[in-house]
Scaffold this motif. Structure first.
Motif, PDB file in Angstrom:
ATOM      1  N   THR A 103       0.819  -1.208   0.000  1.00  0.00           N
ATOM      2  CA  THR A 103       0.000   0.000   0.000  1.00  0.00           C
ATOM      3  C   THR A 103       0.857   1.264   0.000  1.00  0.00           C
ATOM      4  N   ALA A 104       1.935   1.228   0.814  1.00  0.00           N
ATOM      5  CA  ALA A 104       2.760   2.436   0.979  1.00  0.00           C
ATOM      6  C   ALA A 104       3.969   2.479   0.057  1.00  0.00           C
ATOM      7  N   GLY A 105       4.238   1.387  -0.663  1.00  0.00           N
ATOM      8  CA  GLY A 105       5.409   1.346  -1.523  1.00  0.00           C
ATOM      9  C   GLY A 105       6.707   1.257  -0.738  1.00  0.00           C
ATOM     10  N   THR A 106       6.643   0.638   0.445  1.00  0.00           N
ATOM     11  CA  THR A 106       7.817   0.509   1.310  1.00  0.00           C
ATOM     12  C   THR A 106       8.355  -0.920   1.254  1.00  0.00           C
ATOM     13  N   SER A 107       9.434  -1.157   1.979  1.00  0.00           N
ATOM     14  CA  SER A 107      10.032  -2.500   1.993  1.00  0.00           C
ATOM     15  C   SER A 107      10.466  -2.876   3.407  1.00  0.00           C
ATOM     16  N   GLU A 134      13.488  -0.454  12.386  1.00  0.00           N
ATOM     17  CA  GLU A 134      12.456   0.130  11.524  1.00  0.00           C
ATOM     18  C   GLU A 134      11.152   0.454  12.248  1.00  0.00           C
ATOM     19  N   ALA A 135      11.065   0.196  13.541  1.00  0.00           N
ATOM     20  CA  ALA A 135       9.773   0.309  14.230  1.00  0.00           C
ATOM     21  C   ALA A 135       9.190   1.713  14.151  1.00  0.00           C
ATOM     22  N   VAL A 136      10.007   2.737  14.402  1.00  0.00           N
ATOM     23  CA  VAL A 136       9.500   4.115  14.412  1.00  0.00           C
ATOM     24  C   VAL A 136       9.031   4.526  13.019  1.00  0.00           C
ATOM     25  N   ALA A 137       9.838   4.206  12.001  1.00  0.00           N
ATOM     26  CA  ALA A 137       9.458   4.565  10.628  1.00  0.00           C
ATOM     27  C   ALA A 137       8.209   3.814  10.194  1.00  0.00           C
ATOM     28  N   ALA A 154       5.745   2.727  12.126  1.00  0.00           N
ATOM     29  CA  ALA A 154       4.589   3.324  12.796  1.00  0.00           C
ATOM     30  C   ALA A 154       4.190   4.637  12.128  1.00  0.00           C
ATOM     31  N   ALA A 155       5.182   5.424  11.737  1.00  0.00           N
ATOM     32  CA  ALA A 155       4.890   6.700  11.072  1.00  0.00           C
ATOM     33  C   ALA A 155       4.247   6.475   9.712  1.00  0.00           C
ATOM     34  N   THR A 156       4.709   5.451   9.007  1.00  0.00           N
ATOM     35  CA  THR A 156       4.133   5.137   7.701  1.00  0.00           C
ATOM     36  C   THR A 156       2.665   4.762   7.837  1.00  0.00           C
TER      37      THR A 156
END
Length: 271
Positions: A16-20, A33-36, A38-40
């Motif tokens: 959905t977000a285009g992340t990995s 990666e937890a903070v990023a 959660a922000a995503t």
């Protein structure tokens, strides 16, 4: 991951977000990666992350913790259960193999080597930063989150000789973990968290973190003393009490604000 309206898998969030992110929980811990993440999720429009519905299948957060520490006799009542003296200098402790790890809904298999197996609910601490020689005052800074643990013991073995405890704790399926990892910001007062061991719907024992002889921050300091705790290490912090389990029983660990973990007891694997 819990989101408004249900549960979103990491693969769904990435798509959905285009992340990995990830692709596993252990990867998220190791890569910080937890903070990023959660922000995503917070930035996605509701319902930008479709939620999985209809009862997802859970496993443990991951099956091979770098270290899996167990703490024994951290509540007075548990020492009474075993008929032993309460340690006054440090808690009992032991390491367990990854082959002991199962998750929510998996079967606990009773070994033929024991005629008295017990199960106990515990709060699990998940280390988020590889560390060594951490003070209790700084322990919170290296904690990724908290999880729920069901810890099994071949109790008859350690009644014969307490030195058997590493063997008595190490059978396959003897450590259930999950289904959630909750980050520290979601726990407003760690000392007030209540841990309950439940067998067939009956509460066998229940108490708060505040009643521990050695609190989770002290334990992080103790186990990191002179020893590296790799990111992803899990510390099971001790139980308020254990219940004897038999074939067909349903066993639960309930940790308020962290999660409920449930397993069924079997004499042998289902065919």
């Amino acid at each position: 991951m819990s989101v408004p309206g249900g549960i979103a898998t990491l693969s769904l969030i990435n798509a959905t977000a285009g992340t990995s992110y990830g692709p596993t929980m252990l990867d998220i811990i190791l890569k910080g990666e937890a903070v990023a993440l959660a922000a995503t999720v917070a930035a996605l429009p509701d319902p930008g992350v479709p939620a999985s519905r209809g009862g997802p299948v859970f496993g443990p957060p991951y099956r091979c913790p770098p270290k899996l520490w167990g703490v024994g006799l951290n509540y007075v009542r548990h020492a009474d259960d075993l008929g032993v003296r309460q340690p006054t200098d440090a808690p009992g402790s032991y390491l367990r193999p990854p082959s002991a790890v199962i998750g929510h809904g998996d079967d606990i298999l009773l070994p033929s080597q024991s005629q008295r197996v017990t199960a106990e609910a515990e709060l699990g601490v998940v280390i988020g930063t590889t560390c060594r020689d951490v003070s209790p005052q700084d322990a919170e800074s290296v904690i990724f989150g908290y999880t729920t643990v069901l810890d099994m013991t071949a109790e008859d073995a350690i009644r014969v000789n307490p030195r058997h405890i590493p063997w008595a704790k190490a059978f396959d399926t003897f450590c259930s973990i999950g289904p959630w990892v909750v980050t520290p910001d979601e726990i407003p007062d760690l000392s007030a968290v209540r841990i309950s061991t439940v067998v067939n719907g009956k509460t066998i024992a229940s108490n708060q973190v505040s009643a521990m002889m050695y609190d989770p921050y002290w334990q992080v300091g103790y186990f990191s003393g002179g020893m590296v705790l790799e990111a992803g290490t899990v510390i099971a912090t001790g139980t308020p009490g254990a219940g004897v389990i038999h074939d067909g029983d349903t066993v639960e660990a309930r940790v308020e604000g962290v999660g409920d973990l449930c397993n069924t007891v079997r004499l042998k694997p289902a065919q």
